[in-house]
Enzyme design. Structure first.
Site, PDB file in Angstrom:
ATOM      1  N   SER A 115       0.851  -1.189   0.000  1.00  0.00           N
ATOM      2  CA  SER A 115       0.000   0.000   0.000  1.00  0.00           C
ATOM      3  C   SER A 115       0.889   1.243   0.000  1.00  0.00           C
ATOM      4  O   SER A 115       1.777   1.373  -0.829  1.00  0.00           O
ATOM      5  CB  SER A 115      -0.965  -0.043   1.187  1.00  0.00           C
ATOM      6  OG  SER A 115      -2.001   0.899   1.032  1.00  0.00           O
ATOM      7  N   GLU A 248      -0.932  -2.521  -8.330  1.00  0.00           N
ATOM      8  CA  GLU A 248      -2.234  -2.871  -7.761  1.00  0.00           C
ATOM      9  C   GLU A 248      -2.997  -1.596  -7.413  1.00  0.00           C
ATOM     10  O   GLU A 248      -2.405  -0.581  -7.050  1.00  0.00           O
ATOM     11  CB  GLU A 248      -2.074  -3.784  -6.543  1.00  0.00           C
ATOM     12  CG  GLU A 248      -1.280  -3.214  -5.403  1.00  0.00           C
ATOM     13  CD  GLU A 248      -2.139  -2.614  -4.309  1.00  0.00           C
ATOM     14  OE1 GLU A 248      -3.389  -2.752  -4.376  1.00  0.00           O
ATOM     15  OE2 GLU A 248      -1.580  -2.004  -3.387  1.00  0.00           O
ATOM     16  N   HIS A 317      -4.791  -5.314  -2.302  1.00  0.00           N
ATOM     17  CA  HIS A 317      -5.672  -5.119  -1.160  1.00  0.00           C
ATOM     18  C   HIS A 317      -6.803  -6.138  -1.027  1.00  0.00           C
ATOM     19  O   HIS A 317      -7.511  -6.112  -0.026  1.00  0.00           O
ATOM     20  CB  HIS A 317      -6.267  -3.710  -1.217  1.00  0.00           C
ATOM     21  CG  HIS A 317      -5.298  -2.631  -0.812  1.00  0.00           C
ATOM     22  ND1 HIS A 317      -4.243  -2.264  -1.620  1.00  0.00           N
ATOM     23  CD2 HIS A 317      -5.201  -1.872   0.310  1.00  0.00           C
ATOM     24  CE1 HIS A 317      -3.556  -1.304  -1.012  1.00  0.00           C
ATOM     25  NE2 HIS A 317      -4.115  -1.050   0.160  1.00  0.00           N
TER      26      HIS A 317
END
Length: 355
Positions: A115, A248, A317
């Site tokens: 992230s 992502e 995620h």
């Protein structure tokens, strides 16, 4: 400099926990305590940083305090790995406060997570020459039993230099996670079948090979073109090994996603790569108010590239996710449910991957 891989973790090693982005509020301390207990059960010693068990205005502490603590832990010879609890929003505040040139002179150590931590992974790899691990965050490791995809993190962290690590698609993934405040010990409950796909719609088996580099699309386009994100240089220096970019998406809706991918393309992130790997998107897709979908976004930015593009991989995620090492030489054999991703933790074969 060559990409340098950290020493494998062994029982007795010291793991430092600090929050360079979001901290852990008191309501989530029970989850954090369970995650730390799992480290200790594996035989690791743990030290907590001051920037960890609090959260105010989106971060654990001031940018100066977070940067100073992270720098201290990354250069402490007694610390074998730094494992933040998770990402967050404001890791970008630390970039001008971290001495990545000085870190280039220090032995590499594991810095893991994903992230917002991608904001730090990229300069650690492209400026400091450290291999970094994009994979499950510490707060995802608290359950007593981990699925095999998530648990592969420990194999990667303990793998000696030169060893090959094989990962495969998960059987299923989880779209909505548990409330960790109500159930601190919650584990993964997958309920949707995993299916890796090709953007061209074909099911034909194929093979990609190259050095891995990438991370989170919500953060990396914000630093593309700066000295902290020398991905085009990484690709060029990969030489005959080639390069594979993986990405992502967390929150970008289709139009925002298309713009982010086009931005990376304009910055040269996809020039000469062997392939692009995209994780499952956790963001809202097209609805009755949107005619432009997630797949439309991918096709708009990536559909005419000469390299293969795979999507809906176990990255990001929507857990579980694979553990990918920035700088590792990877071979991806795409064959539906029988696909594999093999990573080799070794130095470049024909040229230096350097800043």
């Amino acid at each position: 400099m060559n990409i340098r891989f950290p020493k494998p973790l062994v029982p007795g090693d010291l793991i430092a926990i600090t929050a360079p982005s979001s901290g852990v509020s008191p309501a989530l301390h029970p989850r954090l305590d369970l995650a730390i207990a799992q480290l200790q059960q594996r035989g690791y010693r743990v030290v907590e940083g001051a920037c960890l068990r609090q959260q105010r205005k989106g971060s654990s502490a001031t940018p100066q305090a977070r940067a100073a603590e992270l720098m201290q832990l990354l250069t402490d010879p007694n610390v074998a790995a730094v494992m933040p609890p998770w990402g967050g929003e404001l890791a970008i505040e630390l970039l001008d406060l971290i001495d990545f040139a000085a870190l280039a002179a220090h032995p590499a150590k594991w810095f893991s997570g994903f992230s917002d931590l991608s904001t730090l992974h990229l300069p650690l790899t492209t400026l400091s020459g450290w291999a970094t691990l994009h994979g499950p965050n510490l707060m995802q490791l608290a359950a007593d039993t981990l699925d095999s995809t998530t648990a592969a993190l420990w194999e990667v962290l303990a793998t000696p230099l030169g060893t090959a690590i094989t990962q495969a698609p998960s059987a299923a993934f989880q779209r909505v996670g548990a409330d960790l405040r109500a159930d601190p010990a919650a584990g993964l409950v997958p309920h949707e079948a995993t299916q890796w796909k090709r953007l061209d719609g074909m099911a034909t088996p194929m093979c990609l090979q190259g050095r891995l580099i990438g991370g989170c699309l919500d953060t990396l386009p914000r630093i593309a073109g700066t000295r902290y994100a020398k991905v085009p240089q990484f690709i060029a220096h990969a030489g005959q090994d080639g390069a594979i970019v993986y990405l992502e998406n967390t929150e970008l809706k289709p139009f925002d996603l298309a713009r982010a991918l086009h931005s990376l393309r304009l910055h040269g992130w996809f020039n000469g790569v062997q392939g692009i790997l995209l994780g499952r998107s956790a963001a809202p897709d097209a609805n009755t108010h949107y005619a432009f979908s997630y797949l439309d976004a991918l096709r708009s930015a990536l559909g005419d590239l000469p390299c293969p593009v795979l999507y809906d991989l176990d990255i990001g995620h929507l857990s579980p996710q694979m553990s990918l090492v920035n700088g590792a030489l990877a071979t991806l054999d795409f064959a539906g449910d029988n696909s594999t991703l093999v990573q080799h933790l070794d130095i470049a074969s024909d040229s230096e991957i350097s800043p």
